[in-house]
Design an enzyme around this catalytic site. Structure first.
Site, PDB file in Angstrom:
ATOM      1  N   ASP A   1     -24.201 -30.434 -58.034  1.00 47.73           N
ATOM      2  CA  ASP A   1     -22.973 -29.854 -58.593  1.00 47.73           C
ATOM      3  C   ASP A   1     -23.123 -29.824 -60.112  1.00 47.73           C
ATOM      4  O   ASP A   1     -23.173 -30.887 -60.750  1.00 47.73           O
ATOM      5  CB  ASP A   1     -21.783 -30.739 -58.168  1.00 47.73           C
ATOM      6  CG  ASP A   1     -20.461 -30.251 -58.732  1.00 47.73           C
ATOM      7  OD1 ASP A   1     -20.470 -29.344 -59.595  1.00 47.73           O
ATOM      8  OD2 ASP A   1     -19.427 -30.789 -58.320  1.00 47.73           O
ATOM      9  N   VAL A   2     -23.196 -28.646 -60.699  1.00 41.24           N
ATOM     10  CA  VAL A   2     -23.453 -28.564 -62.150  1.00 41.24           C
ATOM     11  C   VAL A   2     -22.341 -29.217 -62.974  1.00 41.24           C
ATOM     12  O   VAL A   2     -22.563 -29.617 -64.117  1.00 41.24           O
ATOM     13  CB  VAL A   2     -23.669 -27.111 -62.651  1.00 41.24           C
ATOM     14  CG1 VAL A   2     -24.854 -26.458 -61.971  1.00 41.24           C
ATOM     15  CG2 VAL A   2     -22.422 -26.254 -62.524  1.00 41.24           C
TER      16      VAL A   2
ATOM     17  N   SER B   1     -20.623 -13.359 -70.121  1.00 39.38           N
ATOM     18  CA  SER B   1     -19.861 -12.253 -69.529  1.00 39.38           C
ATOM     19  C   SER B   1     -19.415 -11.305 -70.627  1.00 39.38           C
ATOM     20  O   SER B   1     -19.218 -11.718 -71.776  1.00 39.38           O
ATOM     21  CB  SER B   1     -18.623 -12.798 -68.815  1.00 39.38           C
ATOM     22  OG  SER B   1     -17.746 -11.740 -68.504  1.00 39.38           O
TER      23      SER B   1
ATOM     24  N   LYS C   1     -16.900 -18.518 -71.359  1.00 41.14           N
ATOM     25  CA  LYS C   1     -18.093 -17.668 -71.477  1.00 41.14           C
ATOM     26  C   LYS C   1     -18.452 -17.419 -72.949  1.00 41.14           C
ATOM     27  O   LYS C   1     -19.619 -17.205 -73.290  1.00 41.14           O
ATOM     28  CB  LYS C   1     -17.871 -16.352 -70.732  1.00 41.14           C
ATOM     29  CG  LYS C   1     -17.819 -16.536 -69.214  1.00 41.14           C
ATOM     30  CD  LYS C   1     -19.143 -17.016 -68.674  1.00 41.14           C
ATOM     31  CE  LYS C   1     -19.138 -17.340 -67.215  1.00 41.14           C
ATOM     32  NZ  LYS C   1     -20.446 -17.804 -66.727  1.00 41.14           N
TER      33      LYS C   1
ATOM     34  N   TYR D   1     -11.485 -18.382 -68.462  1.00 37.44           N
ATOM     35  CA  TYR D   1     -12.840 -17.893 -68.155  1.00 37.44           C
ATOM     36  C   TYR D   1     -13.501 -17.294 -69.400  1.00 37.44           C
ATOM     37  O   TYR D   1     -14.644 -17.624 -69.735  1.00 37.44           O
ATOM     38  CB  TYR D   1     -12.739 -16.851 -67.041  1.00 37.44           C
ATOM     39  CG  TYR D   1     -14.048 -16.234 -66.631  1.00 37.44           C
ATOM     40  CD1 TYR D   1     -14.986 -16.952 -65.900  1.00 37.44           C
ATOM     41  CD2 TYR D   1     -14.356 -14.907 -66.970  1.00 37.44           C
ATOM     42  CE1 TYR D   1     -16.185 -16.380 -65.515  1.00 37.44           C
ATOM     43  CE2 TYR D   1     -15.555 -14.331 -66.585  1.00 37.44           C
ATOM     44  CZ  TYR D   1     -16.464 -15.066 -65.857  1.00 37.44           C
ATOM     45  OH  TYR D   1     -17.660 -14.496 -65.475  1.00 37.44           O
TER      46      TYR D   1
ATOM     47  N   SER E   1     -27.459 -19.336 -54.677  1.00 32.50           N
ATOM     48  CA  SER E   1     -27.207 -19.048 -53.257  1.00 32.50           C
ATOM     49  C   SER E   1     -26.601 -17.677 -53.016  1.00 32.50           C
ATOM     50  O   SER E   1     -26.809 -17.084 -51.961  1.00 32.50           O
ATOM     51  CB  SER E   1     -26.285 -20.127 -52.670  1.00 32.50           C
ATOM     52  OG  SER E   1     -25.135 -20.296 -53.471  1.00 32.50           O
ATOM     53  N   ARG E   2     -25.813 -17.192 -53.973  1.00 26.96           N
ATOM     54  CA  ARG E   2     -25.046 -15.958 -53.731  1.00 26.96           C
ATOM     55  C   ARG E   2     -25.077 -15.065 -54.974  1.00 26.96           C
ATOM     56  O   ARG E   2     -25.444 -15.506 -56.057  1.00 26.96           O
ATOM     57  CB  ARG E   2     -23.582 -16.307 -53.421  1.00 26.96           C
ATOM     58  CG  ARG E   2     -23.413 -17.039 -52.128  1.00 26.96           C
ATOM     59  CD  ARG E   2     -21.952 -17.260 -51.781  1.00 26.96           C
ATOM     60  NE  ARG E   2     -21.345 -18.345 -52.520  1.00 26.96           N
ATOM     61  CZ  ARG E   2     -20.250 -18.232 -53.261  1.00 26.96           C
ATOM     62  NH1 ARG E   2     -19.648 -17.066 -53.380  1.00 26.96           N
ATOM     63  NH2 ARG E   2     -19.747 -19.280 -53.881  1.00 26.96           N
TER      64      ARG E   2
ATOM     65  N   GLY F   1     -26.544 -21.996 -58.957  1.00 24.03           N
ATOM     66  CA  GLY F   1     -25.758 -21.005 -58.216  1.00 24.03           C
ATOM     67  C   GLY F   1     -26.650 -19.890 -57.688  1.00 24.03           C
ATOM     68  O   GLY F   1     -26.276 -18.714 -57.713  1.00 24.03           O
TER      69      GLY F   1
ATOM     70  N   ASN G   1     -26.723 -20.007 -64.198  1.00 25.85           N
ATOM     71  CA  ASN G   1     -25.965 -18.893 -63.611  1.00 25.85           C
ATOM     72  C   ASN G   1     -24.669 -19.352 -62.947  1.00 25.85           C
ATOM     73  O   ASN G   1     -23.694 -18.594 -62.909  1.00 25.85           O
ATOM     74  CB  ASN G   1     -26.871 -18.178 -62.596  1.00 25.85           C
ATOM     75  CG  ASN G   1     -26.079 -17.287 -61.661  1.00 25.85           C
ATOM     76  OD1 ASN G   1     -25.698 -16.164 -62.009  1.00 25.85           O
ATOM     77  ND2 ASN G   1     -25.784 -17.789 -60.458  1.00 25.85           N
TER      78      ASN G   1
ATOM     79  N   ILE H   1     -19.715  -6.718 -61.918  1.00 18.25           N
ATOM     80  CA  ILE H   1     -20.824  -6.669 -60.947  1.00 18.25           C
ATOM     81  C   ILE H   1     -20.270  -6.964 -59.555  1.00 18.25           C
ATOM     82  O   ILE H   1     -19.434  -7.858 -59.384  1.00 18.25           O
ATOM     83  CB  ILE H   1     -21.915  -7.716 -61.315  1.00 18.25           C
ATOM     84  CG1 ILE H   1     -22.340  -7.615 -62.793  1.00 18.25           C
ATOM     85  CG2 ILE H   1     -23.111  -7.596 -60.377  1.00 18.25           C
ATOM     86  CD1 ILE H   1     -23.009  -6.315 -63.220  1.00 18.25           C
TER      87      ILE H   1
HETATM   88  P1  NAP Z   1     -20.410 -15.833 -57.169  1.00 14.60           P
HETATM   89  O1  NAP Z   1     -20.813 -14.704 -56.291  1.00 14.60           O
HETATM   90  O2  NAP Z   1     -19.010 -16.341 -57.103  1.00 14.60           O
HETATM   91  O3  NAP Z   1     -21.430 -17.053 -56.915  1.00 14.60           O
HETATM   92  C1  NAP Z   1     -21.250 -18.227 -57.639  1.00 14.60           C
HETATM   93  C2  NAP Z   1     -22.443 -19.121 -57.459  1.00 14.60           C
HETATM   94  O4  NAP Z   1     -22.256 -20.285 -58.273  1.00 14.60           O
HETATM   95  C3  NAP Z   1     -22.616 -19.618 -56.044  1.00 14.60           C
HETATM   96  O5  NAP Z   1     -23.996 -19.669 -55.767  1.00 14.60           O
HETATM   97  C4  NAP Z   1     -22.015 -21.021 -56.076  1.00 14.60           C
HETATM   98  O6  NAP Z   1     -22.584 -21.932 -55.130  1.00 14.60           O
HETATM   99  C5  NAP Z   1     -22.400 -21.440 -57.473  1.00 14.60           C
HETATM  100  N1  NAP Z   1     -21.568 -22.526 -58.003  1.00 14.60           N
HETATM  101  C6  NAP Z   1     -20.250 -22.483 -58.330  1.00 14.60           C
HETATM  102  N2  NAP Z   1     -19.859 -23.692 -58.794  1.00 14.60           N
HETATM  103  C7  NAP Z   1     -20.954 -24.490 -58.770  1.00 14.60           C
HETATM  104  C8  NAP Z   1     -21.210 -25.839 -59.124  1.00 14.60           C
HETATM  105  N3  NAP Z   1     -20.231 -26.633 -59.596  1.00 14.60           N
HETATM  106  N4  NAP Z   1     -22.468 -26.337 -58.964  1.00 14.60           N
HETATM  107  C9  NAP Z   1     -23.467 -25.565 -58.481  1.00 14.60           C
HETATM  108  N5  NAP Z   1     -23.289 -24.269 -58.130  1.00 14.60           N
HETATM  109  C10 NAP Z   1     -22.057 -23.753 -58.272  1.00 14.60           C
HETATM  110  O7  NAP Z   1     -20.671 -15.482 -58.714  1.00 14.60           O
HETATM  111  P2  NAP Z   1     -21.422 -14.221 -59.378  1.00 14.60           P
HETATM  112  O8  NAP Z   1     -20.488 -13.096 -59.452  1.00 14.60           O
HETATM  113  O9  NAP Z   1     -22.762 -14.047 -58.761  1.00 14.60           O
HETATM  114  O10 NAP Z   1     -21.583 -14.760 -60.873  1.00 14.60           O
HETATM  115  C11 NAP Z   1     -22.734 -15.461 -61.326  1.00 14.60           C
HETATM  116  C12 NAP Z   1     -22.574 -15.727 -62.818  1.00 14.60           C
HETATM  117  O11 NAP Z   1     -22.429 -14.504 -63.527  1.00 14.60           O
HETATM  118  C13 NAP Z   1     -21.349 -16.577 -63.149  1.00 14.60           C
HETATM  119  O12 NAP Z   1     -21.639 -17.451 -64.216  1.00 14.60           O
HETATM  120  C14 NAP Z   1     -20.329 -15.527 -63.592  1.00 14.60           C
HETATM  121  O13 NAP Z   1     -19.373 -16.070 -64.451  1.00 14.60           O
HETATM  122  C15 NAP Z   1     -21.232 -14.521 -64.279  1.00 14.60           C
HETATM  123  N6  NAP Z   1     -20.649 -13.175 -64.329  1.00 14.60           N
HETATM  124  C16 NAP Z   1     -20.323 -12.500 -63.189  1.00 14.60           C
HETATM  125  C17 NAP Z   1     -19.762 -11.225 -63.278  1.00 14.60           C
HETATM  126  C18 NAP Z   1     -19.388 -10.415 -62.084  1.00 14.60           C
HETATM  127  O14 NAP Z   1     -18.788  -9.334 -62.264  1.00 14.60           O
HETATM  128  N7  NAP Z   1     -19.689 -10.830 -60.863  1.00 14.60           N
HETATM  129  C19 NAP Z   1     -19.524 -10.658 -64.540  1.00 14.60           C
HETATM  130  C20 NAP Z   1     -19.874 -11.382 -65.670  1.00 14.60           C
HETATM  131  C21 NAP Z   1     -20.433 -12.631 -65.563  1.00 14.60           C
HETATM  132  P3  NAP Z   1     -22.039 -22.074 -53.604  1.00 14.60           P
HETATM  133  O15 NAP Z   1     -22.634 -20.886 -52.871  1.00 14.60           O
HETATM  134  O16 NAP Z   1     -22.580 -23.364 -53.104  1.00 14.60           O
HETATM  135  O17 NAP Z   1     -20.556 -22.026 -53.683  1.00 14.60           O
END
Ligand code: NAP
Length: 248
Positions: free
Chosen positions: A64-65, A143, A160, A156, A15-16, A13, A91, A189
């Protein structure tokens, strides 16, 4: 600050959001970063472009993970090409939020397949070359809600929390092989994952956060780079909380 020159890193993940910031930060520290993504190729290419513009090294790696065959294919090819993976950042994650009574088997299965099975498949695919090198870093993105709980996030939060059990167990299994396994547990975040939350909800989270603001992906990435570095060599089985004091 930390030197990862010569290391090969995979960021699932990448990419974003947090994955993008982590890929950029690892590349800035000198690692060659394999940016994994599932479907959003434009976003992945954008991350690659940012790294290359800054003089870093990266490649795209689509799989795809949640699909074990896809993980095996993707990581096998990467290991054949580069000889090993030194740093694995699990991630990639999804969040499908609803109260218990609305949870569907489909949402439950997809979330667990992505957030729990995915990191296990990826770790399994990378562990042999790490054991052979007697050096490796696995960093799992958990998380704050794994430890605090959060109404509306039963699926979720439980996925986690499972990642923390996975982190501790792999840490114990592979410490003798020079491989450390840690988790980073972010609070709220600013990424696509949290973009849909209404302003009132965001304000509520800010009010509950002693540092008084939402976190930035780069602040999570900094913890990942530290755990990946030589300087973190005596840290394993731990959870680094990057949450502005939201849960202490
Ligand atoms: P995000 O912006 O939604 O980005 C999700 C990333 O995961 C994207 O790059 C997406 O790829 C990839 N992805 C999703 N399903 C996938 C799969 N089956 N195979 C491969 N790649 C996959 O998420 P984020 O907010 O950056 O979060 C990143 C991590 O931190 C996650 O594990 C999330 O649970 C954790 N987290 C986030 C927060 C927060 O507040 N944002 C808080 C606590 C924990 P595509 O671009 O191809 O869709």
């Amino acid at each position: 600050m930390f030197d990862l020159a010569g290391k090969i890193a995979v960021v699932t993940g990448g990419s974003r959001g947090i994955g993008r910031a982590t890929s950029i930060a690892l590349a800035e520290a000198g690692a060659l970063v394999l940016i994994n993504y599932r479907s959003n190729e434009d976003a992945a290419k954008h991350t690659l472009g940012l790294i290359e513009q800054a003089g870093g090294q990266a490649e795209l790696l689509r799989f795809d993970v949640a699909d074990p065959e896809s993980v095996d294919r993707g990581l096998k090819e990467a290991i054949e090409r580069h000889g090993r993976i030194d740093i694995l950042v699990n991630n990639a994650g999804i969040s499908i939020d609803q109260l218990l009574l609305r949870v569907s088997p489909k949402d439950l299965d997809l979330t667990w397949a992505t957030n729990v099975n995915g990191p296990i498949y990826c770790a399994k695919a990378c562990i042999r070359p790490m054991m052979k090198k007697r050096w490796g870093r696995i960093i799992n993105l958990s998380s704050v809600v794994a430890e605090s709980g959060n109404p509306g996030q039963v699926v979720y939060a439980s996925s986690k929390a499972a990642l923390l059990g996975l982190t501790r167990t792999l840490a114990l299994e592979y410490a003798s092989r020079g491989i450390t396994v840690n988790a980073v547990a972010p609070g709220f975040i600013e990424t696509d994952m949290t973009a849909d939350l209404p302003d009132a909800g965001k304000q509520g989270i800010i009010d509950q956060t002693p540092l008084g603001r939402i976190g930035r992906p780069e602040e999570v990435a900094a913890a990942v780079v530290f755990l990946a570095s030589e300087e973190a060599s005596y840290i394993t089985g731990q959870v680094v909380r990057v949450n502005g004091g939201m849960h202490v």
